[in-house]
Scaffold this motif. Sequence first.
Motif, PDB file in Angstrom:
ATOM      1  N   GLY A   1       0.810  -1.211   0.000  1.00 18.83           N
ATOM      2  CA  GLY A   1       0.000   0.000   0.000  1.00 18.83           C
ATOM      3  C   GLY A   1       0.841   1.258   0.000  1.00 18.83           C
ATOM      4  O   GLY A   1       0.558   2.214  -0.731  1.00 18.83           O
ATOM      5  N   ALA A   2       1.910   1.265   0.808  1.00 16.21           N
ATOM      6  CA  ALA A   2       2.776   2.448   0.869  1.00 16.21           C
ATOM      7  C   ALA A   2       3.444   2.717  -0.469  1.00 16.21           C
ATOM      8  O   ALA A   2       3.720   3.876  -0.817  1.00 16.21           O
ATOM      9  CB  ALA A   2       3.829   2.264   1.957  1.00 16.21           C
ATOM     10  N   ALA A   3       3.740   1.664  -1.234  1.00 14.23           N
ATOM     11  CA  ALA A   3       4.402   1.824  -2.529  1.00 14.23           C
ATOM     12  C   ALA A   3       3.422   2.143  -3.647  1.00 14.23           C
ATOM     13  O   ALA A   3       3.846   2.424  -4.769  1.00 14.23           O
ATOM     14  CB  ALA A   3       5.165   0.544  -2.882  1.00 14.23           C
ATOM     15  N   THR A   4       2.135   2.122  -3.341  1.00 16.74           N
ATOM     16  CA  THR A   4       1.122   2.400  -4.366  1.00 16.74           C
ATOM     17  C   THR A   4       0.732   3.870  -4.334  1.00 16.74           C
ATOM     18  O   THR A   4       1.072   4.630  -5.226  1.00 16.74           O
ATOM     19  CB  THR A   4      -0.103   1.494  -4.169  1.00 16.74           C
ATOM     20  OG1 THR A   4       0.311   0.120  -4.193  1.00 16.74           O
ATOM     21  CG2 THR A   4      -1.128   1.718  -5.271  1.00 16.74           C
ATOM     22  N   SER A   5       0.031   4.276  -3.285  1.00  9.34           N
ATOM     23  CA  SER A   5      -0.354   5.682  -3.131  1.00  9.34           C
ATOM     24  C   SER A   5      -1.060   5.852  -1.806  1.00  9.34           C
ATOM     25  O   SER A   5      -1.455   4.873  -1.157  1.00  9.34           O
ATOM     26  CB  SER A   5      -1.282   6.139  -4.272  1.00  9.34           C
ATOM     27  OG  SER A   5      -2.511   5.438  -4.216  1.00  9.34           O
ATOM     28  N   ALA A   6      -1.258   7.109  -1.410  1.00  4.93           N
ATOM     29  CA  ALA A   6      -1.986   7.391  -0.173  1.00  4.93           C
ATOM     30  C   ALA A   6      -3.426   6.917  -0.275  1.00  4.93           C
ATOM     31  O   ALA A   6      -4.030   6.492   0.717  1.00  4.93           O
ATOM     32  CB  ALA A   6      -1.932   8.886   0.135  1.00  4.93           C
ATOM     33  N   SER A   7      -3.987   6.957  -1.483  1.00  2.00           N
ATOM     34  CA  SER A   7      -5.362   6.489  -1.668  1.00  2.00           C
ATOM     35  C   SER A   7      -5.463   4.981  -1.484  1.00  2.00           C
ATOM     36  O   SER A   7      -6.473   4.467  -1.000  1.00  2.00           O
ATOM     37  CB  SER A   7      -5.862   6.869  -3.063  1.00  2.00           C
ATOM     38  OG  SER A   7      -5.819   8.269  -3.243  1.00  2.00           O
ATOM     39  N   ALA A   8      -4.407   4.273  -1.878  1.00  2.00           N
ATOM     40  CA  ALA A   8      -4.439   2.817  -1.776  1.00  2.00           C
ATOM     41  C   ALA A   8      -4.231   2.340  -0.356  1.00  2.00           C
ATOM     42  O   ALA A   8      -4.645   1.245   0.002  1.00  2.00           O
ATOM     43  CB  ALA A   8      -3.372   2.212  -2.687  1.00  2.00           C
ATOM     44  N   TRP A   9      -3.570   3.144   0.480  1.00  2.00           N
ATOM     45  CA  TRP A   9      -3.299   2.716   1.857  1.00  2.00           C
ATOM     46  C   TRP A   9      -3.582   3.894   2.793  1.00  2.00           C
ATOM     47  O   TRP A   9      -2.681   4.564   3.277  1.00  2.00           O
ATOM     48  CB  TRP A   9      -1.866   2.226   2.000  1.00  2.00           C
ATOM     49  CG  TRP A   9      -1.642   1.527   3.312  1.00  2.00           C
ATOM     50  CD1 TRP A   9      -0.956   1.987   4.392  1.00  2.00           C
ATOM     51  CD2 TRP A   9      -2.122   0.240   3.683  1.00  2.00           C
ATOM     52  NE1 TRP A   9      -0.978   1.073   5.414  1.00  2.00           N
ATOM     53  CE2 TRP A   9      -1.690  -0.025   5.008  1.00  2.00           C
ATOM     54  CE3 TRP A   9      -2.882  -0.730   3.035  1.00  2.00           C
ATOM     55  CZ2 TRP A   9      -1.985  -1.209   5.683  1.00  2.00           C
ATOM     56  CZ3 TRP A   9      -3.180  -1.905   3.699  1.00  2.00           C
ATOM     57  CH2 TRP A   9      -2.731  -2.133   5.004  1.00  2.00           C
ATOM     58  N   SER A  10      -4.841   4.121   3.032  1.00  2.00           N
ATOM     59  CA  SER A  10      -5.256   5.212   3.903  1.00  2.00           C
ATOM     60  C   SER A  10      -5.214   4.755   5.356  1.00  2.00           C
ATOM     61  O   SER A  10      -5.180   3.551   5.644  1.00  2.00           O
ATOM     62  CB  SER A  10      -6.681   5.634   3.547  1.00  2.00           C
ATOM     63  OG  SER A  10      -7.581   4.547   3.779  1.00  2.00           O
TER      64      SER A  10
END
Length: 801
Positions: A541-550
Amino acid sequence: MTSRGTTVPDLGSLPDLPRAERVRLLDAWLGSLLAGAVAGTPPPRQSRGGTAPRTGTDGVALVAVGSLGRREPPPHGDLDLVLVHDGRPEVAALADAVWYPIWDAGVRLDHSVRSVSEAVSVASTDVKAGLGLLDARLVAGDAGLAASLRTATLASWRQSASRLLPELRDLRRGRARQVGELAFLLEPDLKEAYGGLREGQVLRAVAAAQLVDEPSAEVEAAYAFLLDVRDELRRRSGRPTDVLVRQEQRPVAAALGLVTDGAADEDLLLREVSLAGRRLAFVADDTWRRVEAALVRRPRARYRRVRREPLAEGVVRQGDEVVLARDARPAADPGLVLRGAAAAARADLLLSPYTLKVLAVHSPPVPEPWPAEVRWSFLRLLASGRSAVPVLEQLDQEGLLSRLLPEWDRVRSLPQRHPWHRFTVDRHLVEAAAAAAELTRDVDRPDLLLVAALLHDVGKGWPGDHSVVGAPIAAGMAERMGFAPADVEVLGTLVRHHLLLPDTATRRDIDDPATIERVADTIGRDVQVLQLLHALAQADGAATSASAWSPWKAHLVAHLVARVQAHLGGTPVAEPDPVLHPTEPSVTQAAEDGTVTVGVEDVADGQQVTIGAPDAPGLFSRLAGVLALNQLDVRAAKVNVAGHRTTAVFAVRPRFGRAPQPTILADAVRAALEGTLPLAERLRQREADYRQDAARSAPPRISWHDSEVSGEATSIVEVRAGDRAGLLYRLTAALAAEGLDVTSARIETLGADAADYFYVCNHAGCPIDAEQRARVEAALGAASRGAAPEPAHSGRSDSPD
């Protein structure tokens, strides 16, 4: 069509012509404009006694800068022209006679009228003007005057480089922050995004300042490809745009012949654009590092000898780069690539470009399965976190990463159309591994977490569900890396189910017992797999985006994990220590109060060192300090006390490839026992000397596990902390100072983190109560931060020396 007596070319047909033909027609038209202007503008009257006025193009030249100056005008582009003169009085009238027909023809024009001295003055103060004049090319008129302009501009650019290049660097970094990086954009700006066309032009400008070499053929090929893409984009869209928007990608791909199964493939186009952009950005990054070093270098500094500091076997630090040691043998050392990369990442440095080229040309294939030393270096590289990202990019750009992992080519620069994803597949995997390095203290198997993070989306390079497809691919890669069959199975499970926790937490009722049971069954009711999947989900999630790992999703996943873990019944217990058998002593030395014996035996992946000495408080920490000073990495340890004598067995790995010498070790142990070897001072100095040993700022994690060994009450204290010189020595000294004996230890270092398990018991042989545990935890925490207990014993034997 005519304008002011000059024939205008069919500008509507220009976009469809090849680039060279566009240049020829524009040059011919502009040349005719200058000729017509000179013929139609009467010269001023000759003053009495003065020189005759000049006629023709003597003393005046029409010079193209910008894209036309570089012979690469895009369709629907504008013209950048400079009318250069040496003082002809009618130059204003000549300029009007040239500019107005261009405007009448509907062509956008950026124009100026300058003498050579005026142009150079502007170029020496305005970085954009200077950059444009470096591309100055004679279109028509006085060739000698145009040559003087170019010579003077180059001289001024080189003289002003120390002032203008930092400004140019800041301009490019500012645009990169605004526009993004070309390689990772789904609708990239081909010109202004970092790694775009502007980077190719800047690289030539820096080379013109004579601070770096001319761009290589690979760089020029990447630049030429982006030019072709922009030309086709403008042809298809019919307007002067540089942004490759989604609706234009398929026709551009078709025009460039980028097809898959007979159909235009916009993903293939985006992938090729990404590869070109990454190459330009990679070279630009290295170029700016060299420019900055050159600009801050003192006049005589280039003649001073640069200190070379050893980092690992075969590689040394030289200045701000990692280079090969003088005795390195890359053609005979298959582990050198990853060993050097791990050393560079650990020191937060980069491999030198020359070293990369040598490794790319001469390194032999790595045996399969990988030797333990190669796998260990690979894990150290991944565990170095953010500093590993640029090093992995270096390996990738030189083709070394694909040699190690052939499957990597399938995901290189592979675009991800989902709006959540910030990166291409390969960069996402590298970013996930970097994020996982921050979580290694939270899992019992950090090695499996790091590799799973790097491989979790590898299936996206093949058709089908990437989780299902990727599991056997990742398992096969792990098998080649030399992981044990049980670990290979776990890695396959992690890749297959890396979306299980976030998908379940956001789509199912996590309070429903059926949901908990389903997750438990899916992971084989294995708490360790659950632990690893949780960390992998966070890294992904951290490597994807803030939206992916809120924060909301993180909370849901953590809540789900807690419920499943409670359902499965607690947390896993630390694994038992490896079996070590004492080696017959090969050296005996007399100590002050007894005899020191040292035996060294070659074993798989290093050596085994057996040290016998009179039992004494803090003996284990002193032995660890001696091994540290002798550049030996401790991987495991076992202690046996019989009467008044202690035998300690250490599995070690030499940091610089030099096997431990029994005589040297025996002398050092004797000196440590006699108090004549200042271990604490020596190791503190070592930490100060080697900047790569700075520990990470995250607090240590200390936990306890109860065990029963040979009928004695024994506890296992687990310490996860940032690795640094002297850590193992300080930790074991802290345990001794709190009245605990170390009977066995399992030691591992992964990048910036140490994971140590100590089997300890107190002198009375009774369980360690809560009060003593609290004191021990405080002492270990202080030791992990660099504080030495009294008496001072500091040293971690598996830290760089």
